[in-house]
Design a protein around this motif. Structure first.
Motif, short mmCIF file in Angstrom:
data_model
loop_
_atom_site.label_atom_id
_atom_site.label_comp_id
_atom_site.label_asym_id
_atom_site.label_seq_id
_atom_site.Cartn_x
_atom_site.Cartn_y
_atom_site.Cartn_z
N GLY A 279 21.76 -5.27 0.46
CA GLY A 279 22.20 -6.35 1.36
C GLY A 279 22.63 -5.83 2.69
O GLY A 279 23.01 -6.58 3.64
N GLU A 280 22.62 -4.53 2.99
CA GLU A 280 22.93 -3.88 4.20
C GLU A 280 21.98 -4.06 5.27
O GLU A 280 20.59 -3.73 4.79
N LEU A 281 22.13 -4.21 6.56
CA LEU A 281 21.13 -4.15 7.61
C LEU A 281 21.05 -2.44 7.99
O LEU A 281 22.29 -1.95 8.30
N TYR A 282 20.05 -2.08 8.33
CA TYR A 282 19.45 -0.97 8.97
C TYR A 282 18.91 -1.03 10.14
O TYR A 282 17.84 -1.75 10.10
N TYR A 283 19.02 -0.01 11.11
CA TYR A 283 18.31 0.28 12.00
C TYR A 283 17.45 1.38 12.02
O TYR A 283 17.84 2.39 11.50
N MET A 284 16.20 1.01 12.19
CA MET A 284 15.19 2.24 11.60
C MET A 284 14.17 2.48 12.76
O MET A 284 13.79 1.68 13.44
N ARG A 285 13.45 3.87 12.76
CA ARG A 285 12.49 4.11 13.52
C ARG A 285 11.47 4.88 12.65
O ARG A 285 11.84 5.67 11.73
N THR A 286 10.08 4.63 13.04
CA THR A 286 8.99 5.27 12.42
C THR A 286 7.98 5.43 13.45
O THR A 286 7.91 4.80 14.54
N VAL B 137 0.78 -1.26 -0.19
CA VAL B 137 -0.12 -0.06 -0.14
C VAL B 137 0.86 1.28 0.08
O VAL B 137 2.00 1.16 0.55
N ALA B 138 0.33 2.21 -0.85
CA ALA B 138 1.01 3.46 -0.46
C ALA B 138 0.92 4.37 0.68
O ALA B 138 -0.21 4.37 1.23
N VAL B 139 1.87 4.88 1.32
CA VAL B 139 1.92 5.62 2.41
C VAL B 139 2.84 6.75 2.65
O VAL B 139 3.62 7.02 1.56
N ALA B 140 2.85 7.46 3.62
CA ALA B 140 3.77 8.67 3.74
C ALA B 140 4.05 8.60 5.24
O ALA B 140 3.32 9.22 5.83
N LEU B 141 5.03 7.86 5.73
CA LEU B 141 5.51 7.72 7.05
C LEU B 141 6.69 8.26 7.39
O LEU B 141 7.73 8.04 6.44
N PRO B 142 7.06 8.98 8.40
CA PRO B 142 8.41 9.47 8.65
C PRO B 142 9.37 8.19 8.80
O PRO B 142 8.98 7.40 9.55
N LEU B 143 10.72 8.41 8.67
CA LEU B 143 11.62 7.62 8.76
C LEU B 143 12.85 8.15 9.18
O LEU B 143 13.29 8.73 8.93
N GLU B 144 13.66 7.41 10.25
CA GLU B 144 14.82 7.89 10.53
C GLU B 144 15.82 6.18 10.42
O GLU B 144 15.12 5.33 10.52
N PHE B 145 16.95 6.46 9.93
CA PHE B 145 17.69 5.06 9.99
C PHE B 145 19.10 5.42 9.92
O PHE B 145 19.74 6.42 9.64
N ALA B 146 19.84 4.22 10.01
CA ALA B 146 21.27 4.18 10.10
C ALA B 146 21.67 2.87 9.75
O ALA B 146 20.94 1.85 10.10
N PRO B 147 22.81 2.75 9.08
CA PRO B 147 23.52 1.23 9.18
C PRO B 147 23.44 0.91 10.41
O PRO B 147 23.91 1.47 11.61
N LEU B 148 22.95 -0.61 10.80
CA LEU B 148 22.96 -1.20 12.08
C LEU B 148 24.48 -1.28 12.77
O LEU B 148 25.25 -1.74 12.06
N LYS B 149 24.50 -0.83 14.04
CA LYS B 149 25.32 -0.82 14.83
C LYS B 149 25.19 -1.37 16.23
O LYS B 149 24.10 -1.49 16.52
N PRO B 150 26.31 -1.84 16.81
CA PRO B 150 25.83 -2.50 18.13
C PRO B 150 25.17 -1.79 19.20
O PRO B 150 24.13 -2.22 19.85
N GLU B 151 25.49 -0.48 19.15
CA GLU B 151 24.78 0.45 20.25
C GLU B 151 23.23 0.51 19.88
O GLU B 151 22.42 1.14 20.67
N HIS B 152 22.88 0.35 18.69
CA HIS B 152 21.33 0.31 18.55
C HIS B 152 20.64 -0.68 19.12
O HIS B 152 19.43 -0.69 19.26
N GLU B 153 21.24 -1.77 19.40
CA GLU B 153 20.59 -2.95 20.26
C GLU B 153 19.58 -2.43 21.41
O GLU B 153 18.53 -2.99 21.61
#
Length: 182
Positions: free
Chosen positions: A117-124, A20-36
Motif C-alpha cells: 500500500g505504500e508509494l515509492y519513488y523509483m529510478r531504473t 517477462v523476467a528481466v534483471a534491471l537495476p533499481l533505486e527506490f525510497a518511500p515517496l517524499k515531496p522532494e522527489h517531485e
C-alpha cells in the motif's frame, strides 16, 4: 523470482498483463515531496533535436550525405546524453535492488521487503538507453510487486518497448530450445 507466482498475484489483485523476467537495476525510497522535482526533471531531460531526417532525403545523390549526417548526429546525441547522465547529481534514495519481473504497468522487485500500500519513488535504467534514467512512482500491492502509478509518456513507450523486446527474445529462446526455425 517465480514468474508464475507473480502472474497469479497480479491476477488476484486485478492486474491482467503479460510478465517477462528481466534483471534491471533499481533505486527506490518511500515517496517524499522532494522527489517531485527530480521526477519532473527526469521527464524533461529528453531534450535534443529529433527531426525525422528521412523527410529530407531526395532522389538525388545527396541522399547518401543526408543519411550519413543523420547517423553522425544520432551518435553524437547519444554520446552527449551519456555524458550528461554521468555529470548529473541525483537525490540519494534509501534502497537499491533488482527488478526481476516487468509487465505493462507492473514490476516485481527481488527480495527488498516493500510495505504493501505504500508509494515509492523509483529510478531504473533500460539497457537500450543507458544514458537515461526512468523516474516513476509505484505502489506496492505485495512485498515484491508494485503497480506503476505515475510515469512520463516517453518513459512508458520505452518501458513497453523493452517488455515487447524481452518477450520476443524469450520466444526465440524457447523456439531454439525446441529446435524450431526462427
Amino acid at each position: 523470482m517465480d514468474l508464475e507466482a507473480c502472474k497469479r498475484a497480479c491476477v488476484e489483485f486485478g492486474f491482467y498483463t503479460r510478465l517477462v523476467a528481466v534483471a534491471l537495476p533499481l533505486e527506490f525510497a518511500p515517496l517524499k515531496p522532494e522527489h517531485e522535482s527530480e521526477y519532473l526533471q527526469l521527464g524533461q531531460s529528453e531534450g535534443g533535436f529529433s527531426a525525422p531526417w528521412e523527410v529530407f532525403y531526395g532522389k538525388d545523390r545527396e541522399d547518401i550525405i543526408f543519411k550519413a549526417l543523420s547517423e553522425i548526429y544520432q551518435k553524437l546525441e547519444r554520446i552527449e546524453r551519456y555524458l550528461h547522465e554521468q555529470d548529473r547529481v541525483y537525490l540519494p534514495l534509501e534502497g537499491v535492488g533488482v527488478i526481476g519481473v516487468l509487465g505493462h504497468g507492473i514490476l516485481g522487485v527481488k527480495s527488498v521487503g516493500l510495505k504493501e500500500g505504500e508509494l515509492y519513488y523509483m529510478r531504473t535504467k533500460l539497457p537500450k538507453t543507458p544514458y537515461k534514467r526512468l523516474g516513476f512512482v509505484a505502489r506496492a500491492f505485495t512485498p515484491m510487486l508494485l503497480s506503476v502509478e505515475r510515469m512520463h509518456a516517453n518513459d512508458i513507450k520505452e518501458w513497453d518497448s523493452h517488455i515487447a523486446q524481452s518477450e520476443l527474445e524469450s520466444l526465440n529462446e524457447r523456439k531454439a530450445m525446441h529446435g524450431l526455425e526462427l
